[in-house]
Design a protein around this motif. Structure first.
Motif, PDB file in Angstrom:
ATOM      1  N   PHE A  71       0.867  -1.173   0.000  1.00  0.00           N
ATOM      2  CA  PHE A  71       0.000   0.000   0.000  1.00  0.00           C
ATOM      3  C   PHE A  71       0.907   1.228   0.000  1.00  0.00           C
ATOM      4  O   PHE A  71       1.503   1.584   1.013  1.00  0.00           O
ATOM      5  CB  PHE A  71      -0.912  -0.007   1.223  1.00  0.00           C
ATOM      6  N   GLY A  72       1.011   1.866  -1.161  1.00  0.00           N
ATOM      7  CA  GLY A  72       1.808   3.072  -1.290  1.00  0.00           C
ATOM      8  C   GLY A  72       0.935   4.309  -1.163  1.00  0.00           C
ATOM      9  O   GLY A  72      -0.096   4.421  -1.821  1.00  0.00           O
ATOM     10  N   LEU A  73       1.337   5.226  -0.294  1.00  0.00           N
ATOM     11  CA  LEU A  73       0.586   6.457  -0.070  1.00  0.00           C
ATOM     12  C   LEU A  73       1.506   7.648  -0.286  1.00  0.00           C
ATOM     13  O   LEU A  73       2.591   7.727   0.303  1.00  0.00           O
ATOM     14  CB  LEU A  73       0.018   6.494   1.353  1.00  0.00           C
ATOM     15  N   VAL A  74       1.066   8.579  -1.131  1.00  0.00           N
ATOM     16  CA  VAL A  74       1.812   9.809  -1.403  1.00  0.00           C
ATOM     17  C   VAL A  74       1.115  10.961  -0.697  1.00  0.00           C
ATOM     18  O   VAL A  74      -0.087  11.165  -0.867  1.00  0.00           O
ATOM     19  CB  VAL A  74       1.881  10.107  -2.912  1.00  0.00           C
ATOM     20  N   VAL A  75       1.870  11.721   0.096  1.00  0.00           N
ATOM     21  CA  VAL A  75       1.350  12.952   0.676  1.00  0.00           C
ATOM     22  C   VAL A  75       2.268  14.099   0.265  1.00  0.00           C
ATOM     23  O   VAL A  75       3.465  13.919   0.064  1.00  0.00           O
ATOM     24  CB  VAL A  75       1.232  12.878   2.218  1.00  0.00           C
ATOM     25  N   ALA A  76       1.686  15.281   0.136  1.00  0.00           N
ATOM     26  CA  ALA A  76       2.419  16.468  -0.299  1.00  0.00           C
ATOM     27  C   ALA A  76       1.656  17.691   0.190  1.00  0.00           C
ATOM     28  O   ALA A  76       0.520  17.573   0.680  1.00  0.00           O
ATOM     29  CB  ALA A  76       2.561  16.481  -1.824  1.00  0.00           C
ATOM     30  N   PRO A  77       2.238  18.872   0.077  1.00  0.00           N
ATOM     31  CA  PRO A  77       1.541  20.073   0.564  1.00  0.00           C
ATOM     32  C   PRO A  77       0.212  20.350  -0.124  1.00  0.00           C
ATOM     33  O   PRO A  77      -0.675  20.941   0.464  1.00  0.00           O
ATOM     34  CB  PRO A  77       2.545  21.196   0.282  1.00  0.00           C
ATOM     35  N   SER A  78       0.064  19.934  -1.380  1.00  0.00           N
ATOM     36  CA  SER A  78      -1.176  20.196  -2.107  1.00  0.00           C
ATOM     37  C   SER A  78      -1.522  19.006  -2.989  1.00  0.00           C
ATOM     38  O   SER A  78      -0.684  18.137  -3.253  1.00  0.00           O
ATOM     39  CB  SER A  78      -1.034  21.443  -2.983  1.00  0.00           C
ATOM     40  N   GLN A  79      -2.765  18.986  -3.456  1.00  0.00           N
ATOM     41  CA  GLN A  79      -3.189  17.903  -4.350  1.00  0.00           C
ATOM     42  C   GLN A  79      -2.427  17.956  -5.667  1.00  0.00           C
ATOM     43  O   GLN A  79      -2.105  16.919  -6.252  1.00  0.00           O
ATOM     44  CB  GLN A  79      -4.695  17.991  -4.603  1.00  0.00           C
ATOM     45  N   PHE A 132      -6.228   6.389   6.611  1.00  0.00           N
ATOM     46  CA  PHE A 132      -5.626   5.169   6.071  1.00  0.00           C
ATOM     47  C   PHE A 132      -4.844   4.419   7.149  1.00  0.00           C
ATOM     48  O   PHE A 132      -4.415   4.989   8.145  1.00  0.00           O
ATOM     49  CB  PHE A 132      -4.698   5.511   4.906  1.00  0.00           C
ATOM     50  N   SER A 133      -4.654   3.110   6.897  1.00  0.00           N
ATOM     51  CA  SER A 133      -3.865   2.284   7.814  1.00  0.00           C
ATOM     52  C   SER A 133      -3.096   1.251   7.004  1.00  0.00           C
ATOM     53  O   SER A 133      -3.335   1.061   5.815  1.00  0.00           O
ATOM     54  CB  SER A 133      -4.779   1.591   8.833  1.00  0.00           C
ATOM     55  N   ALA A 134      -2.176   0.579   7.675  1.00  0.00           N
ATOM     56  CA  ALA A 134      -1.380  -0.500   7.080  1.00  0.00           C
ATOM     57  C   ALA A 134      -0.634  -0.048   5.821  1.00  0.00           C
ATOM     58  O   ALA A 134      -0.522  -0.792   4.848  1.00  0.00           O
ATOM     59  CB  ALA A 134      -2.257  -1.713   6.777  1.00  0.00           C
ATOM     60  N   VAL A 135      -0.125   1.181   5.853  1.00  0.00           N
ATOM     61  CA  VAL A 135       0.663   1.691   4.727  1.00  0.00           C
ATOM     62  C   VAL A 135       2.035   1.028   4.748  1.00  0.00           C
ATOM     63  O   VAL A 135       2.697   0.988   5.790  1.00  0.00           O
ATOM     64  CB  VAL A 135       0.812   3.226   4.814  1.00  0.00           C
ATOM     65  N   THR A 136       2.477   0.501   3.612  1.00  0.00           N
ATOM     66  CA  THR A 136       3.790  -0.148   3.548  1.00  0.00           C
ATOM     67  C   THR A 136       4.859   0.752   2.940  1.00  0.00           C
ATOM     68  O   THR A 136       6.046   0.524   3.141  1.00  0.00           O
ATOM     69  CB  THR A 136       3.718  -1.444   2.723  1.00  0.00           C
ATOM     70  N   SER A 153       0.452  13.053  11.790  1.00  0.00           N
ATOM     71  CA  SER A 153      -0.739  12.213  11.673  1.00  0.00           C
ATOM     72  C   SER A 153      -0.513  10.997  10.776  1.00  0.00           C
ATOM     73  O   SER A 153      -1.217   9.984  10.921  1.00  0.00           O
ATOM     74  CB  SER A 153      -1.923  13.035  11.145  1.00  0.00           C
ATOM     75  N   VAL A 154       0.437  11.068   9.836  1.00  0.00           N
ATOM     76  CA  VAL A 154       0.650   9.926   8.939  1.00  0.00           C
ATOM     77  C   VAL A 154       1.673   8.932   9.474  1.00  0.00           C
ATOM     78  O   VAL A 154       1.662   7.765   9.075  1.00  0.00           O
ATOM     79  CB  VAL A 154       1.067  10.391   7.517  1.00  0.00           C
ATOM     80  N   ARG A 155       2.548   9.354  10.357  1.00  0.00           N
ATOM     81  CA  ARG A 155       3.564   8.438  10.886  1.00  0.00           C
ATOM     82  C   ARG A 155       2.962   7.172  11.507  1.00  0.00           C
ATOM     83  O   ARG A 155       3.474   6.070  11.289  1.00  0.00           O
ATOM     84  CB  ARG A 155       4.430   9.173  11.916  1.00  0.00           C
ATOM     85  N   PRO A 156       1.872   7.258  12.319  1.00  0.00           N
ATOM     86  CA  PRO A 156       1.324   6.055  12.925  1.00  0.00           C
ATOM     87  C   PRO A 156       0.796   5.020  11.919  1.00  0.00           C
ATOM     88  O   PRO A 156       0.580   3.863  12.285  1.00  0.00           O
ATOM     89  CB  PRO A 156       0.184   6.589  13.801  1.00  0.00           C
ATOM     90  N   MET A 157       0.573   5.424  10.675  1.00  0.00           N
ATOM     91  CA  MET A 157       0.105   4.468   9.659  1.00  0.00           C
ATOM     92  C   MET A 157       1.110   3.357   9.397  1.00  0.00           C
ATOM     93  O   MET A 157       0.771   2.323   8.825  1.00  0.00           O
ATOM     94  CB  MET A 157      -0.177   5.194   8.336  1.00  0.00           C
ATOM     95  N   LEU A 158       2.360   3.567   9.794  1.00  0.00           N
ATOM     96  CA  LEU A 158       3.418   2.587   9.535  1.00  0.00           C
ATOM     97  C   LEU A 158       3.620   1.638  10.712  1.00  0.00           C
ATOM     98  O   LEU A 158       4.410   0.691  10.607  1.00  0.00           O
ATOM     99  CB  LEU A 158       4.740   3.319   9.255  1.00  0.00           C
ATOM    100  N   ALA A 159       2.921   1.858  11.809  1.00  0.00           N
ATOM    101  CA  ALA A 159       3.200   1.126  13.044  1.00  0.00           C
ATOM    102  C   ALA A 159       2.968  -0.379  12.914  1.00  0.00           C
ATOM    103  O   ALA A 159       3.843  -1.191  13.248  1.00  0.00           O
ATOM    104  CB  ALA A 159       2.346   1.694  14.180  1.00  0.00           C
ATOM    105  N   VAL A 160       1.812  -0.777  12.420  1.00  0.00           N
ATOM    106  CA  VAL A 160       1.472  -2.195  12.337  1.00  0.00           C
ATOM    107  C   VAL A 160       2.125  -2.864  11.133  1.00  0.00           C
ATOM    108  O   VAL A 160       2.601  -3.994  11.204  1.00  0.00           O
ATOM    109  CB  VAL A 160      -0.067  -2.374  12.295  1.00  0.00           C
ATOM    110  N   SER A 161       2.173  -2.151  10.016  1.00  0.00           N
ATOM    111  CA  SER A 161       2.734  -2.722   8.790  1.00  0.00           C
ATOM    112  C   SER A 161       4.262  -2.750   8.803  1.00  0.00           C
ATOM    113  O   SER A 161       4.877  -3.405   7.961  1.00  0.00           O
ATOM    114  CB  SER A 161       2.277  -1.905   7.575  1.00  0.00           C
TER     115      SER A 161
END
Length: 256
Positions: A71-79, A132-136, A153-161
């Motif tokens: 599960f790839g997730l891209v975040v950035a300052p804007s869409q 989102f969760s389980a981001v790899t 807020s996005v850092r915890p998405m990596l905890a379980v995965s």
């Protein structure tokens, strides 16, 4: 997944070989190191136009095809900025021969593969990303301009995965988590510093002109964290006022 062939096994093991032979993308030496890295935490401090987003788009596609679950997730300052990396991802995907039923969802900002793998780009909003969760594979583009609230807020998405986090950016002043991580916690990350001279696509002539005319030259091309324009004191001056050796002054408040 498509039926594995001998080439697929080689491509799964070596994303650089895959990028060259399948995508027609020939990475620079540092980009090849990045594609082959399995580090959980990577921080890229790069010149403008050095190819950091392109490399991470190739990395995201390779993991989407050859790793499961992914599960790839891209975040950035804007869409627009997250969508730019997604566009590079789609351009690379068009070079890969995939079965017609290999994609179950395909939009400008989200791809879901029939094996359940996903690759999604989100705008720079803490509210829109935290669901989102389980981001790899978490790709943070233009990280120097991403708000700290979004980063936190996005850092915890990596905890379980036990997923991977890649921050990539050109500096934007001595502020925010990108500067803090680079300045204070770089030893915890696999780090890359890529000035413009390491990019063969940027000519010496162009850099010479930019050096004469662009006041942000050191920041944009030499990975230097410059003082912010509204700062009364420099970062070093403020840091020098803090000491762990001075005991705090405790004032007793009388009871009335």
């Amino acid at each position: 997944m498509p039926s594995a062939t001998a080439d697929d096994l080689l491509y799964a093991a070596d994303p650089v070989l895959w990028a060259r032979e399948v995508l027609g993308y020939h990475p620079d030496l540092w980009q090849a190191d990045l594609l082959r890295s399995r580090s959980k935490k990577i921080i890229l401090n790069c010149s403008r136009q050095s190819g950091k987003s392109t490399t991470c788009a190739a990395l995201g596609l390779h993991e989407s095809i050859y790793r499961h679950p992914s599960f790839g997730l891209v975040v950035a300052p804007s869409q627009d900025q997250s969508g730019e990396l997604m566009m590079k991802f789609d351009e690379f995907r068009s070079a890969v021969e995939l079965p017609s039923d290999y994609l179950s969802t395909d939009t400008k900002l989200a791809v879901r593969f029939s094996n359940g793998n996903r690759f999604i780009a989100r705008p720079g909003s803490e509210k829109s990303a935290r669901s989102f969760s389980a981001v790899t594979l978490l790709l943070e583009d233009e990280a120097s301009r991403v708000l700290d609230d979004l980063y936190n807020s996005v850092r915890p998405m990596l905890a379980v995965s036990n997923g991977r986090h890649v921050l990539m950016s050109t500096p934007f002043g001595k502020r925010g988590h990108f500067f803090r991580l680079w300045n204070e916690q770089r030893d915890l990350w696999e780090w890359y510093e890529i000035p413009a001279e390491m990019c063969p696509r940027i000519s010496p002539e162009f850099l010479a002109e930019e050096k004469r005319t662009n006041p942000w030259f050191e920041q944009e091309y030499h990975c230097v964290f410059m003082e912010t324009n509204d700062s009364v004191f420099t970062f070093e001056q403020v840091a020098a006022t803090v000491s762990n050796e001075v005991e705090p002054l405790l004032i007793e408040v009388p009871e009335w």
